[in-house]
Design an enzyme around this catalytic site. Structure first.
Site, PDB file in Angstrom:
ATOM      1  CB  ILE A  61      -0.670   0.202   1.266  1.00 21.74           C
ATOM      2  CG1 ILE A  61      -1.433  -1.305   1.468  1.00 21.74           C
ATOM      3  CG2 ILE A  61      -2.053   1.189   1.046  1.00 21.74           C
ATOM      4  CD1 ILE A  61      -1.675  -1.539   3.075  1.00 21.74           C
ATOM      5  CB  CYS A  62       2.388   3.618  -1.822  1.00 18.71           C
ATOM      6  SG  CYS A  62       1.857   3.440  -3.626  1.00 18.71           S
ATOM      7  N   GLY A  63       0.337   5.684  -1.409  1.00 20.54           N
ATOM      8  CA  GLY A  63      -0.529   6.722  -1.588  1.00 20.54           C
ATOM      9  C   GLY A  63      -1.804   6.183  -2.785  1.00 20.54           C
TER      10      GLY A  63
END
Length: 146
Positions: A61-63
């Site tokens: 998960i990232c932005g």
């Protein structure tokens, strides 16, 4: 299944919500952290662990989910798919045999993220499916470069 999960600092709240959810589905979860602002470092560590088969699947998960997806796909044997809806989450495994999914914490709400992870983890790739030759072509290219 054994699931490796990791994220960048922007997505730590999402990751922290997903870990007990994944465990409630009956899976073992290993947290690869969220402190490193260079998301590629965490993505590569998770992807390597999954490619080495220390874990069955991974969640990154990232932005937006894009950066960790690109980074994970640089690891030989890692096949990451960015998922934004339930159909993509299903097809990531069913049609593409993705061993990692990526999510965007700033574009995907936590309840949808839970649905996406649940759908992804509830499907198994069929090596006799009509997608098998397509997936095999990707693996062959990765191995032989032709």
């Amino acid at each position: 299944m054994r699931i490796a999960i990791g994220c960048d600092p922007n997505a730590s709240a999402c990751k922290e919500a997903l870990i007990p959810f994944i465990q409630s589905l009956g899976h073992e979860v290993a947290d690869f952290g969220s402190e490193d602002p260079i998301y590629a470092n965490t993505a590569i560590r998770v992807a390597q662990a999954v490619a080495d088969r220390a874990y069955d699947r991974g969640v990154l998960i990232c932005g937006t989910g894009i950066g960790v997806c690109i980074a994970a796909n640089k690891v030989k044997g890692a096949y990451a798919a960015l998922v934004n809806d339930v159909y993509q989450a299903q097809r990531a495994e069913l049609s593409n045999h993705a061993n990692i999914i990526t999510l965007g914490a700033q574009v995907t709400g936590i309840e949808l993220a839970k649905c996406l992870v649940k759908e992804y983890l509830s499907h198994t790739y069929d090596p006799n499916s009509r997608s098998a030759p397509k997936v095999q072509r990707i693996c062959d290219y990765e191995q032989k470069g032709e």
